[in-house]
Design a protein around this motif. Structure first.
Motif, short mmCIF file in Angstrom:
data_model
loop_
_atom_site.label_atom_id
_atom_site.label_comp_id
_atom_site.label_asym_id
_atom_site.label_seq_id
_atom_site.Cartn_x
_atom_site.Cartn_y
_atom_site.Cartn_z
N LEU A 5 5.99 36.40 48.36
CA LEU A 5 5.74 36.78 46.95
C LEU A 5 5.85 35.33 45.91
N PHE A 6 7.07 34.69 46.41
CA PHE A 6 7.15 33.56 45.74
C PHE A 6 5.98 32.22 45.77
N CYS A 7 5.47 32.10 47.14
CA CYS A 7 4.43 31.46 47.32
C CYS A 7 3.13 31.81 46.66
N LYS A 8 3.11 33.12 46.44
CA LYS A 8 1.86 33.60 45.68
C LYS A 8 2.08 33.22 44.26
N ILE A 9 3.13 33.22 43.62
CA ILE A 9 3.42 32.90 42.18
C ILE A 9 3.21 31.31 41.94
N ARG A 10 3.73 30.68 42.86
CA ARG A 10 3.39 29.27 43.21
C ARG A 10 1.98 28.76 43.23
N PHE A 28 10.82 30.45 37.12
CA PHE A 28 10.19 31.65 36.37
C PHE A 28 11.15 32.59 35.95
N ASN A 29 10.93 33.26 34.76
CA ASN A 29 11.80 34.45 34.34
C ASN A 29 11.89 35.39 35.45
N ASP A 30 13.01 35.98 35.70
CA ASP A 30 13.11 37.08 36.54
C ASP A 30 12.50 38.29 35.83
N VAL A 31 11.79 39.07 36.75
CA VAL A 31 11.04 39.95 36.31
C VAL A 31 11.90 41.38 35.92
N ASN A 32 12.98 41.33 36.61
CA ASN A 32 14.05 42.30 36.35
C ASN A 32 15.48 41.60 36.05
N VAL A 39 16.64 33.28 35.30
CA VAL A 39 15.52 32.33 35.58
C VAL A 39 15.73 32.25 37.18
N LEU A 40 14.83 32.16 37.92
CA LEU A 40 14.77 31.67 39.20
C LEU A 40 14.17 30.27 39.40
N ILE A 41 14.73 29.63 40.33
CA ILE A 41 14.38 28.31 40.53
C ILE A 41 14.01 28.08 41.93
N GLN A 94 19.84 38.98 49.67
CA GLN A 94 18.44 38.32 49.72
C GLN A 94 17.24 39.25 50.00
N SER A 95 16.53 39.24 48.81
CA SER A 95 15.37 40.38 49.15
C SER A 95 14.08 39.60 49.08
N VAL A 96 13.83 38.36 48.79
CA VAL A 96 12.80 37.32 48.87
C VAL A 96 13.30 36.40 49.52
N PHE A 97 12.23 36.07 50.66
CA PHE A 97 12.71 35.17 51.68
C PHE A 97 11.90 34.06 51.62
N ILE A 99 13.64 30.54 49.56
CA ILE A 99 14.89 30.09 48.84
C ILE A 99 14.81 30.03 47.33
N HIS A 100 15.45 30.68 46.54
CA HIS A 100 15.71 30.53 45.28
C HIS A 100 16.89 30.63 44.51
N MET A 101 17.12 29.99 43.48
CA MET A 101 18.40 29.94 42.66
C MET A 101 18.38 30.54 41.55
N HIS A 102 19.13 31.64 41.29
CA HIS A 102 19.39 32.56 40.22
C HIS A 102 19.97 31.63 39.17
N LEU A 103 19.48 31.51 37.75
CA LEU A 103 20.47 30.93 36.91
C LEU A 103 20.45 31.94 35.91
P1 AMP Z 1 17.18 37.81 45.76
O1 AMP Z 1 17.69 39.53 45.58
O2 AMP Z 1 18.39 36.88 45.64
O3 AMP Z 1 16.21 37.86 46.80
O4 AMP Z 1 16.25 37.89 44.30
C1 AMP Z 1 15.12 38.27 44.12
C2 AMP Z 1 14.57 38.14 42.97
O5 AMP Z 1 13.45 38.23 42.52
C3 AMP Z 1 15.34 39.52 42.28
O6 AMP Z 1 15.91 39.12 41.10
C4 AMP Z 1 13.94 40.25 41.38
O7 AMP Z 1 14.17 40.77 40.17
C5 AMP Z 1 13.08 38.78 41.49
N1 AMP Z 1 11.65 39.04 41.46
C6 AMP Z 1 11.14 40.05 42.14
N2 AMP Z 1 9.59 40.10 41.87
C7 AMP Z 1 9.60 39.16 40.97
C8 AMP Z 1 8.32 38.75 40.23
N3 AMP Z 1 7.21 39.16 40.69
N4 AMP Z 1 8.53 37.59 39.46
C9 AMP Z 1 9.85 37.25 39.00
N5 AMP Z 1 10.91 37.90 39.68
C10 AMP Z 1 10.67 38.63 40.87
#
Ligand code: AMP
Length: 117
Positions: A5-10, A28-32, A39-41, A94-97, A99-103
């Motif tokens: 997913l994040f490669c697709k955003i990239r 980018f801003n987190d969607v949720n 912000v996710l970095i 972790q739900s998106v595999f 690496i991302h840093m949540h701010l």
């Molecule tokens: P994690 O649970 O640490 O893997 O965090 C994944 C984060 O990605 C969650 O906070 C989701 O809300 C966020 N997320 C999922 N899909 C998107 C998206 N399309 N754009 C921005 N953030 C997303």
């Protein structure tokens, strides 16, 4: 084509609410959002988890921190405080595999983690 997913955003295949980009890092801003500022970095390079980092990835991980510092300043949460979180693997949430840093910032945050027994 990557399934990440994040490669697709990239790559612009999925639209992201991008707040910062350079050669190595995307934010980018987190969607949720879980806070007024969420912000996710990410490193532009696909690295699945912290476990998959190699020696050559150390500098980009440092750039995640400096990007977080700059965004925190821009979003006016530096003084009051903010939290940086990197979840690694499923049990940590972790739900998106990729690496991302949540701010996270903008209000008083709760305890860092639930009690772990
Ligand atoms: P994690 O649970 O640490 O893997 O965090 C994944 C984060 O990605 C969650 O906070 C989701 O809300 C966020 N997320 C999922 N899909 C998107 C998206 N399309 N754009 C921005 N953030 C997303």
């Amino acid at each position: 084509m990557s399934d990440c997913l994040f490669c697709k955003i990239r790559d612009g295949e999925i639209q992201g609410d991008i707040v910062f980009e350079d050669d190595d890092v995307l934010a980018f801003n987190d969607v949720n959002p879980h806070a007024p500022v969420h912000v996710l970095i990410i490193p532009k390079k696909h690295i699945s988890t912290v476990n998959d980092m190699s020696a050559e990835d150390v500098s980009v991980m440092g750039k995640l921190f400096s990007t977080a510092k700059n965004i925190a300043l821009q979003r006016d949460v530096s003084e009051d405080g903010y939290r940086l979180v990197v979840n690694s693997n499923k049990q940590a949430g972790q739900s998106v595999f990729h690496i991302h840093m949540h701010l996270l910032g903008g209000n008083k945050l709760g305890p860092m983690v639930d009690r772990i027994d």
